[in-house]
Design a protein around this motif. Sequence first.
Motif, PDB file in Angstrom:
ATOM      1  N   THR A 198     -19.886  25.877  21.643  1.00 39.60           N
ATOM      2  CA  THR A 198     -19.012  25.005  22.208  1.00 39.60           C
ATOM      3  C   THR A 198     -19.026  23.706  21.195  1.00 39.60           C
ATOM      4  O   THR A 198     -17.913  22.897  21.126  1.00 39.60           O
ATOM      5  CB  THR A 198     -19.480  24.338  23.671  1.00 39.60           C
ATOM      6  N   SER A 204     -10.887  24.953  32.711  1.00 36.76           N
ATOM      7  CA  SER A 204     -12.034  24.759  33.745  1.00 36.76           C
ATOM      8  C   SER A 204     -11.754  23.295  34.186  1.00 36.76           C
ATOM      9  O   SER A 204     -12.051  22.977  35.303  1.00 36.76           O
ATOM     10  CB  SER A 204     -13.365  25.063  32.914  1.00 36.76           C
ATOM     11  N   MET A 205     -11.528  22.324  33.206  1.00 34.99           N
ATOM     12  CA  MET A 205     -10.939  20.903  33.667  1.00 34.99           C
ATOM     13  C   MET A 205     -10.065  21.132  34.740  1.00 34.99           C
ATOM     14  O   MET A 205     -10.022  20.420  35.846  1.00 34.99           O
ATOM     15  CB  MET A 205     -10.688  20.015  32.619  1.00 34.99           C
ATOM     16  N   ILE A 215     -10.493  26.947  23.369  1.00 30.74           N
ATOM     17  CA  ILE A 215      -9.905  25.545  23.569  1.00 30.74           C
ATOM     18  C   ILE A 215      -9.328  25.629  24.978  1.00 30.74           C
ATOM     19  O   ILE A 215      -9.735  24.794  25.909  1.00 30.74           O
ATOM     20  CB  ILE A 215      -8.844  25.044  22.766  1.00 30.74           C
ATOM     21  N   ASN A 242     -12.370  15.334  29.112  1.00 31.76           N
ATOM     22  CA  ASN A 242     -13.458  16.202  28.601  1.00 31.76           C
ATOM     23  C   ASN A 242     -14.767  15.134  28.244  1.00 31.76           C
ATOM     24  O   ASN A 242     -14.839  14.059  28.295  1.00 31.76           O
ATOM     25  CB  ASN A 242     -12.854  16.653  27.302  1.00 31.76           C
ATOM     26  N   ASP A 243     -15.688  16.122  28.196  1.00 34.84           N
ATOM     27  CA  ASP A 243     -16.914  15.503  28.138  1.00 34.84           C
ATOM     28  C   ASP A 243     -17.158  15.091  26.716  1.00 34.84           C
ATOM     29  O   ASP A 243     -16.038  14.898  25.858  1.00 34.84           O
ATOM     30  CB  ASP A 243     -18.254  16.229  28.487  1.00 34.84           C
ATOM     31  N   ALA A 294     -14.947  19.599  21.494  1.00 32.67           N
ATOM     32  CA  ALA A 294     -14.451  20.908  21.873  1.00 32.67           C
ATOM     33  C   ALA A 294     -13.152  20.553  23.020  1.00 32.67           C
ATOM     34  O   ALA A 294     -13.528  19.927  23.714  1.00 32.67           O
ATOM     35  CB  ALA A 294     -15.500  21.749  22.443  1.00 32.67           C
ATOM     36  N   GLY A 295     -12.249  21.613  22.868  1.00 31.20           N
ATOM     37  CA  GLY A 295     -11.096  21.230  23.767  1.00 31.20           C
ATOM     38  C   GLY A 295     -10.090  20.185  23.443  1.00 31.20           C
ATOM     39  O   GLY A 295      -9.554  19.658  24.165  1.00 31.20           O
ATOM     40  N   THR A 296     -10.352  19.834  21.968  1.00 31.79           N
ATOM     41  CA  THR A 296      -9.324  18.708  21.531  1.00 31.79           C
ATOM     42  C   THR A 296      -8.519  19.148  20.403  1.00 31.79           C
ATOM     43  O   THR A 296      -8.956  20.073  19.669  1.00 31.79           O
ATOM     44  CB  THR A 296     -10.191  17.386  21.314  1.00 31.79           C
ATOM     45  N   ASP A 303     -10.116  27.673  27.351  1.00 31.81           N
ATOM     46  CA  ASP A 303     -11.238  27.689  28.261  1.00 31.81           C
ATOM     47  C   ASP A 303     -11.634  26.378  28.795  1.00 31.81           C
ATOM     48  O   ASP A 303     -11.895  26.294  30.128  1.00 31.81           O
ATOM     49  CB  ASP A 303     -12.639  28.282  27.614  1.00 31.81           C
ATOM     50  N   ARG A 304     -11.904  25.435  27.908  1.00 33.02           N
ATOM     51  CA  ARG A 304     -12.103  24.012  28.231  1.00 33.02           C
ATOM     52  C   ARG A 304     -11.195  23.397  29.196  1.00 33.02           C
ATOM     53  O   ARG A 304     -11.636  22.785  30.157  1.00 33.02           O
ATOM     54  CB  ARG A 304     -12.472  23.297  27.126  1.00 33.02           C
TER      55      ARG A 304
END
Lengths: 421, 256
Positions: free
Chosen positions: B163, B199-200, B193, B122-123, B127-129, B195-196
């Motif tokens: 985000t 996409s990865m 989440i 993730n960047d 977000a997404g964690t 979504d992130r």
Amino acid sequence: MNIKELIARNLQNKGIKYFTRPSFYFLLKILTAFWRPQKGRWPQKISLSFYLDLLHRAYRKKQPVVWTNVYTPPELIWALGGIPFMPEIFAAVAASLGLAPFFLKKAGEAWYSTDLCSFHRGALGMMHSRLVPPPDLVLATSQLCDGAVKFLEAASAFYQCPFYLLHIPYPVTSPAKAQTWLAEELTALARDLKPLLLVMPQTINKVANHSNQAREHLLAVNQLRQQIPSPYRGSEALSDVTMHLLALGTTYGTAFYRHLEDNLSERVKNKRPVLPQQKYRLLWLHFRPYYPNFLFDFLEKHHGAAVAFEEVNAVTWEKLSVDDFWFSLAAKILANPLWGPAERRVVQAVSLARLYQVHGVIHFAQGGCRQSNGSVFLLRETLRRHKIPFLNLEGDCIDERNFMAGQTMTRLESFLELLEG
Amino acid sequence: MITAGIDVGSNTTKVVILRDGEWLGDALVLTGADNRGSAEKALAQATKAAGIKRTDIAHCVATGYGRINIPFADRKITEISCHGRGAYAVFPGTRTVIDIGGQDSKVIRIDAPGRVVDFIMNDKCAAGTGRFLEVMARALEITLPEMAAIASKSKNPVTISNTCTVFAESEVISYLAQGLPKEDIIRGLHEAIVDRIESMALRLGVEQEVTMTGGVALNKAIVATLRKRLKQTLLLPPQPQLIGAYGAALIAANQA
Ligand code: SF4
């Protein structure tokens, strides 16, 4: 107190006057002339002398100072009798001295969004601090990025000096036509600028000859870098690149690359690589973070990973012609694979990866750089097809607030583990 | 031979101890501010659970963000390699690993012999964690296990458009102020989440079989949503939060 703290304190105290006096740089130039560097450090002495001389002359104002963007061939401005000044390069110099945060803050105060590339924000901060030689005219070239053109336009408004824009055609369908067209533009530009600058055939001859000599040495340097293990540190090469961005066409440029070639030949001949325990060889795309950071030590010392070559150091152009200078300069500009369709850059990356026998390719994804980050998909896919591992490493060359140490380390280490298999 | 794997994550520190590849014992403690101290504590608990002395450990590998602070580890390996290795050991058919941890999430591709061939993380933001969910649970004044149960009741999830974790928290508070049902807000957070992660995963390419690791794999609502989005069966190891430490212990066995 060290020199960086001294400069930073003076910046805060607005005691900046002496940084903008020609005598300051003249004195440093004299001191540098007495410096007897150790064997192998001559290129450093030459590049330091070059920058001090450039700043001395730019502040002395005997010749017009021309602000321009990186990848405008410096020969263009040297040949016109001006002093090229590329603010992006000085943003990198400020970052290497640990001074970028001060200038980035200044740029923020002047309403520049953090979305803008930090090379430009750093340069804008320097401009608003009045810590760079003011331009007599600004010459933007439409390659590589649009941000550069807008930034230079802002500079021309700030200093109330003329602004010229040189359109660089996208060399797609008819490269020959593009070259003829650009050569005509360059000739017209030289004619328009004649009253402001000092275009003399004699200057053109000198500039072309110096540029060509430096090019020969740089070609030799790049050939020596094919040796395994590497005779030259990638971190240094990514700093020294400023010499071919700015000093080509001068005696400094020629001397710098001549000494560099000598150093590397000596290293190769006497088997003195920079990294004796070289485990991996890497190709680096784009620039590097210029503020003090652990990245290259981490790669080289901890993991035996050498950056064997960088795309920005490739010689992509032919010799300049003394007889048809503008035509050959147009060819040099158009030969830059970073300009034009991404495919040109991708093809170059694959061939450099093969030539330098690298294990993997790292693209340093500079925040806010549309032109470089826009080609990541094609780079990744093409390299994957050629079975060359690729890492897109996000970060920032100038703004260390965008450098996440732990995350960068994990990404790099994971990539090296992947190379190990 | 006895080996240990220590995974020092941003939230929790995990230890797995193996004898000749067989699971002997494990432990999980909160990381807190002292990485080294929590690693010591987790190791002490794990050795006790395994019924061995610390000196019995022949080789130890540390992983996770705190790996560099573990002086007694013989080697430091990234969580990418360790999760890849651990997931592959549990499910040898694994070709894609989705790991959602406290501070980062990653998708890892592995080949038939179990080598990592590609990865994506993730960047820079949370977000997404797992941290994103934790912050939201706090804002909603519920526990993490309650979150998943409530989310599954939703019929009409809201869209969380921010985000940034901090702004998303304000968005949640404003939805609460508008009187929207909690389950729809919570489900919306889960979708955000996923979504992130989706996409990865799509960026890297998803190859069957897909294994999920990391603490967030314990959240049934996330797993169900991701399964639906990716249209893939997701394999779940028995203790997904320990897979990084397990992989580290396996690598330790190979390198001893
Ligand atoms: S890094 Fe990219 S955006 Fe920044 S100056 Fe260079 S080309 Fe332009």
